[in-house]
Design an enzyme around this catalytic site. Structure first.
Site, mmCIF file in Angstrom:
data_model
loop_
_atom_site.group_PDB
_atom_site.id
_atom_site.type_symbol
_atom_site.label_atom_id
_atom_site.label_comp_id
_atom_site.label_asym_id
_atom_site.label_seq_id
_atom_site.Cartn_x
_atom_site.Cartn_y
_atom_site.Cartn_z
ATOM 1 N N GLY A 37 -9.763 3.682 -5.867
ATOM 2 C CA GLY A 37 -8.306 3.255 -6.145
ATOM 3 C C GLY A 37 -7.638 3.781 -4.913
ATOM 4 N N ASP B 283 1.038 -1.154 -0.203
ATOM 5 C CA ASP B 283 0.011 -0.120 0.108
ATOM 6 C C ASP B 283 0.882 1.361 -0.059
ATOM 7 O OD1 ASP B 283 -1.798 2.118 0.706
ATOM 8 O OD2 ASP B 283 -2.570 1.091 2.274
ATOM 9 N N ILE B 284 0.659 1.990 -1.084
ATOM 10 C CA ILE B 284 1.449 3.214 -1.195
ATOM 11 C C ILE B 284 1.465 4.087 0.206
ATOM 12 C CG2 ILE B 284 0.244 4.610 -2.510
ATOM 13 C CD1 ILE B 284 2.435 5.269 -4.548
ATOM 14 N N ASN C 139 -7.876 12.078 -10.932
ATOM 15 C CA ASN C 139 -8.477 12.393 -12.105
ATOM 16 C C ASN C 139 -8.654 14.026 -12.195
ATOM 17 O OD1 ASN C 139 -11.033 13.719 -10.840
ATOM 18 N ND2 ASN C 139 -11.135 11.719 -9.770
ATOM 19 N N ASP D 200 -6.369 6.601 -5.443
ATOM 20 C CA ASP D 200 -6.695 8.066 -4.933
ATOM 21 C C ASP D 200 -7.425 8.237 -3.570
ATOM 22 O OD1 ASP D 200 -7.318 10.895 -5.327
ATOM 23 O OD2 ASP D 200 -8.483 10.618 -6.984
ATOM 24 N N SER E 94 -2.983 4.536 -14.132
ATOM 25 C CA SER E 94 -3.971 4.399 -15.135
ATOM 26 C C SER E 94 -4.307 2.668 -15.272
ATOM 27 C CB SER E 94 -3.563 4.676 -16.649
ATOM 28 O OG SER E 94 -3.699 6.045 -16.756
ATOM 29 N N THR E 95 -3.745 1.886 -14.477
ATOM 30 C CA THR E 95 -3.769 0.491 -14.788
ATOM 31 C C THR E 95 -5.051 -0.137 -13.982
ATOM 32 O OG1 THR E 95 -2.439 -0.255 -12.925
ATOM 33 C CG2 THR E 95 -1.421 0.064 -15.325
ATOM 34 N N GLY E 96 -5.633 0.616 -13.258
ATOM 35 C CA GLY E 96 -6.923 0.142 -12.422
ATOM 36 C C GLY E 96 -8.303 0.586 -13.048
ATOM 37 N N TYR F 55 -8.835 3.176 -14.922
ATOM 38 C CA TYR F 55 -8.559 3.759 -16.131
ATOM 39 C C TYR F 55 -8.333 2.696 -17.417
ATOM 40 C CZ TYR F 55 -9.172 8.622 -14.711
ATOM 41 O OH TYR F 55 -9.688 9.696 -14.330
HETATM 42 N N1 AR6 Z 1 -1.505 1.454 -3.021
HETATM 43 C C1 AR6 Z 1 -0.994 1.330 -4.346
HETATM 44 N N2 AR6 Z 1 -1.412 0.945 -5.350
HETATM 45 C C2 AR6 Z 1 -2.785 0.880 -5.366
HETATM 46 C C3 AR6 Z 1 -3.524 1.058 -4.211
HETATM 47 C C4 AR6 Z 1 -2.632 1.419 -2.956
HETATM 48 N N3 AR6 Z 1 -3.245 1.743 -1.707
HETATM 49 N N4 AR6 Z 1 -5.076 0.989 -4.315
HETATM 50 C C5 AR6 Z 1 -4.946 0.803 -5.822
HETATM 51 N N5 AR6 Z 1 -3.616 0.534 -6.268
HETATM 52 P P1 AR6 Z 1 -6.642 3.277 -9.886
HETATM 53 P P2 AR6 Z 1 -6.326 4.844 -12.427
HETATM 54 C C6 AR6 Z 1 -3.296 0.024 -7.497
HETATM 55 O O1 AR6 Z 1 -7.839 2.786 -10.130
HETATM 56 O O2 AR6 Z 1 -6.414 3.386 -13.186
HETATM 57 C C7 AR6 Z 1 -9.796 7.150 -9.307
HETATM 58 O O3 AR6 Z 1 -11.083 7.072 -8.925
HETATM 59 C C8 AR6 Z 1 -4.300 -0.368 -8.286
HETATM 60 O O4 AR6 Z 1 -4.221 -1.825 -8.113
HETATM 61 O O5 AR6 Z 1 -6.223 3.654 -8.469
HETATM 62 O O6 AR6 Z 1 -5.169 5.535 -12.779
HETATM 63 C C9 AR6 Z 1 -9.188 8.275 -9.771
HETATM 64 O O7 AR6 Z 1 -9.926 9.313 -9.076
HETATM 65 C C10 AR6 Z 1 -3.710 -0.078 -9.871
HETATM 66 O O8 AR6 Z 1 -2.653 -1.076 -10.094
HETATM 67 O O9 AR6 Z 1 -5.916 4.332 -10.716
HETATM 68 C C11 AR6 Z 1 -9.307 8.372 -10.971
HETATM 69 O O10 AR6 Z 1 -10.815 8.548 -11.364
HETATM 70 C C12 AR6 Z 1 -2.987 1.298 -9.483
HETATM 71 O O11 AR6 Z 1 -3.031 1.370 -8.325
HETATM 72 C C13 AR6 Z 1 -9.205 6.963 -11.414
HETATM 73 O O12 AR6 Z 1 -9.404 6.202 -10.041
HETATM 74 C C14 AR6 Z 1 -4.055 2.277 -10.438
HETATM 75 O O13 AR6 Z 1 -5.408 2.056 -10.085
HETATM 76 C C15 AR6 Z 1 -7.682 6.835 -11.945
HETATM 77 O O14 AR6 Z 1 -7.852 5.376 -12.190
#
Ligand code: AR6
Length: 161
Positions: free
Chosen positions: A30, A8-9, A22, A32, A115-117, A119
């Site tokens: 996610g 967890d970052i 976003n 964020d 972007s890999t979640g 998005y």
């Molecule tokens: N620590 C590290 N990595 C994480 C954590 C964490 N606590 N939680 C999730 N990840 P995403 P996106 C990973 O969806 O695709 C938001 O609603 C996750 O497994 O967080 O850039 C924003 O407000 C994945 O590998 O971000 C935007 O609307 C990575 O973080 C949108 O999501 C990114 O997943 C951005 O989407």
């Protein structure tokens, strides 16, 4: 120097963690959501004053309740099949985050897999772009690439070669 770390970052004690935000910078799910939850409401207040961030750019705030001193908020592209400039926008999100870090005297920085979640960017392709961009623009910074699961860690390790 680039390392991969699984977890967890929000728990990392580095100068700056990067948020996959976003364009509103007003929070979301996610990573964020996790960052805002851990930092507390003062982070959202500062983000509100910034007034948004276009895709591919980055903005810096304090870390508040986080162990990290700063949060660098960047906005990665939504995956739309790969022919809408997604690769360049993702590279740009990494590059602008690294530039901002350097401007603010950051020596150590941690990135989630932008972007890999939600998005939908393919994680193997995103990992290669992350590593290439950090190799070119991240000299003299200590960079941690954070994987949230084992599959993500494997893509990052493969991209590092
Ligand atoms: N620590 C590290 N990595 C994480 C954590 C964490 N606590 N939680 C999730 N990840 P995403 P996106 C990973 O969806 O695709 C938001 O609603 C996750 O497994 O967080 O850039 C924003 O407000 C994945 O590998 O971000 C935007 O609307 C990575 O973080 C949108 O999501 C990114 O997943 C951005 O989407």
């Amino acid at each position: 120097m680039i390392r991969v770390w699984l977890g967890d970052i929000t728990r990392l004690t580095v100068d700056a963690i990067v948020n996959a935000a976003n364009e509103t910078l007003l929070g979301g799910g996610g990573v964020d959501g996790a960052i805002h939850h851990a930092a507390g409401p003062a982070l959202l207040e500062e983000c509100r004053r910034i007034g948004g961030c276009p895709t591919g750019e980055a903005r810096i705030t304090g870390g508040y309740g986080l162990p990290a001193r700063h949060v660098i908020h960047t906005v990665g592209p939504v995956w739309r099949g790969g022919d809408q400039g997604e690769d360049e926008l993702l590279a740009s999100a990494y590059r602008n985050s690294l530039m901002l870090a350097r401007e603010h005297g950051v020596a150590s920085i941690a990135f989630p897999a932008i972007s890999t979640g939600i998005y939908g960017f393919p994680p193997d392709r995103a990992a290669r772009i992350a590593v290439e961009t950090i190799r070119v623009h991240g000299e003299s910074l200590q960079v941690t690439l954070v994987a949230f699961d084992h599959a993500a860690a494997r893509y990052l390790e493969e991209a590092l070669g």
